[in-house]
Design a protein around this motif. Structure first.
Motif, PDB file in Angstrom:
ATOM      1  N   PHE A  15      -0.654   0.883  -5.870  1.00  0.00           N
ATOM      2  CA  PHE A  15       0.148   0.099  -5.310  1.00  0.00           C
ATOM      3  C   PHE A  15       1.015   0.535  -4.099  1.00  0.00           C
ATOM      4  O   PHE A  15       1.458   1.692  -4.073  1.00  0.00           O
ATOM      5  CB  PHE A  15       1.312  -0.540  -6.372  1.00  0.00           C
ATOM      6  N   ARG A  16       0.964  -0.064  -2.842  1.00  0.00           N
ATOM      7  CA  ARG A  16       1.599   0.171  -1.634  1.00  0.00           C
ATOM      8  C   ARG A  16       2.720  -1.058  -1.216  1.00  0.00           C
ATOM      9  O   ARG A  16       2.379  -2.182  -1.437  1.00  0.00           O
ATOM     10  CB  ARG A  16       0.885   0.447  -0.557  1.00  0.00           C
ATOM     11  N   ALA A  27       8.398  -0.204  -7.670  1.00  0.00           N
ATOM     12  CA  ALA A  27       7.663  -0.360  -8.840  1.00  0.00           C
ATOM     13  C   ALA A  27       8.000  -1.598  -9.468  1.00  0.00           C
ATOM     14  O   ALA A  27       7.050  -2.483 -10.201  1.00  0.00           O
ATOM     15  CB  ALA A  27       8.474   0.806  -9.745  1.00  0.00           C
ATOM     16  N   ALA A  28       9.214  -2.332  -9.445  1.00  0.00           N
ATOM     17  CA  ALA A  28       9.362  -3.742  -9.816  1.00  0.00           C
ATOM     18  C   ALA A  28       8.562  -4.681  -8.931  1.00  0.00           C
ATOM     19  O   ALA A  28       8.093  -5.517  -9.650  1.00  0.00           O
ATOM     20  CB  ALA A  28      10.860  -3.859  -9.667  1.00  0.00           C
ATOM     21  N   GLY A  34       1.654  -8.233 -10.838  1.00  0.00           N
ATOM     22  CA  GLY A  34       0.778  -7.763 -11.922  1.00  0.00           C
ATOM     23  C   GLY A  34      -0.118  -6.512 -11.686  1.00  0.00           C
ATOM     24  O   GLY A  34      -1.018  -6.218 -12.359  1.00  0.00           O
ATOM     25  N   THR A  35       0.228  -5.636 -11.039  1.00  0.00           N
ATOM     26  CA  THR A  35      -0.270  -4.438 -10.708  1.00  0.00           C
ATOM     27  C   THR A  35      -0.353  -3.795 -12.053  1.00  0.00           C
ATOM     28  O   THR A  35       0.646  -3.532 -12.531  1.00  0.00           O
ATOM     29  CB  THR A  35       0.130  -3.842  -9.482  1.00  0.00           C
ATOM     30  N   ASP A  36      -1.416  -3.248 -12.185  1.00  0.00           N
ATOM     31  CA  ASP A  36      -1.546  -2.229 -13.585  1.00  0.00           C
ATOM     32  C   ASP A  36      -1.169  -0.926 -13.218  1.00  0.00           C
ATOM     33  O   ASP A  36      -1.581  -0.088 -12.287  1.00  0.00           O
ATOM     34  CB  ASP A  36      -3.088  -2.239 -14.015  1.00  0.00           C
ATOM     35  N   LEU A  37      -0.108  -0.554 -13.910  1.00  0.00           N
ATOM     36  CA  LEU A  37       0.593   0.741 -13.510  1.00  0.00           C
ATOM     37  C   LEU A  37       0.301   1.786 -14.550  1.00  0.00           C
ATOM     38  O   LEU A  37       0.826   2.819 -14.491  1.00  0.00           O
ATOM     39  CB  LEU A  37       2.062   0.592 -13.372  1.00  0.00           C
ATOM     40  N   ARG A  38      -0.730   1.655 -15.361  1.00  0.00           N
ATOM     41  CA  ARG A  38      -1.401   2.577 -16.332  1.00  0.00           C
ATOM     42  C   ARG A  38      -1.826   3.766 -15.551  1.00  0.00           C
ATOM     43  O   ARG A  38      -2.415   3.527 -14.740  1.00  0.00           O
ATOM     44  CB  ARG A  38      -2.462   2.069 -17.244  1.00  0.00           C
ATOM     45  N   ASN A  51      13.458  -3.458 -12.950  1.00  0.00           N
ATOM     46  CA  ASN A  51      13.149  -4.383 -13.797  1.00  0.00           C
ATOM     47  C   ASN A  51      11.692  -4.162 -14.102  1.00  0.00           C
ATOM     48  O   ASN A  51      10.593  -4.706 -13.412  1.00  0.00           O
ATOM     49  CB  ASN A  51      13.334  -5.972 -13.868  1.00  0.00           C
ATOM     50  N   LEU A  52      11.282  -3.562 -15.252  1.00  0.00           N
ATOM     51  CA  LEU A  52       9.683  -3.180 -15.187  1.00  0.00           C
ATOM     52  C   LEU A  52       9.365  -3.842 -16.943  1.00  0.00           C
ATOM     53  O   LEU A  52       8.536  -3.275 -17.570  1.00  0.00           O
ATOM     54  CB  LEU A  52       9.618  -1.541 -15.426  1.00  0.00           C
TER      55      LEU A  52
END
Length: 69
Positions: A15-16, A27-28, A34-38, A51-52
């Motif tokens: 994510f940028r 990050a929020a 809907g970015t997958d942060l796994r 807010n995560l």
């Protein structure tokens, strides 16, 4: 200012954000979009008050991250 969130293993940009003023905002924004942060590398990040609640942070590196608030 620009913030990149990288994959912790491949170092690929997951994510940028060109508009966030902090890594917490980035990050929020990633979570909201809907970015997958796994597997994201968020070590040492100040995520206080971010807010995560919808973020999937499975296998993310959160070592020494500030998750207060």
């Amino acid at each position: 200012m620009s913030f990149d969130i990288l994959n912790r293993w491949t170092r690929a940009v997951v994510f940028r954000s060109e508009t966030a003023q902090t890594i917490a905002e980035a990050a929020a924004d990633a979570s909201k979009s809907g970015t997958d942060l796994r597997g994201a590398n968020l070590s040492d990040a100040d995520l206080s008050d971010a807010n995560l609640s919808d973020a999937n942070l499975s296998d993310a590196n959160l070592s020494d991250a500030d998750l207060s608030g």
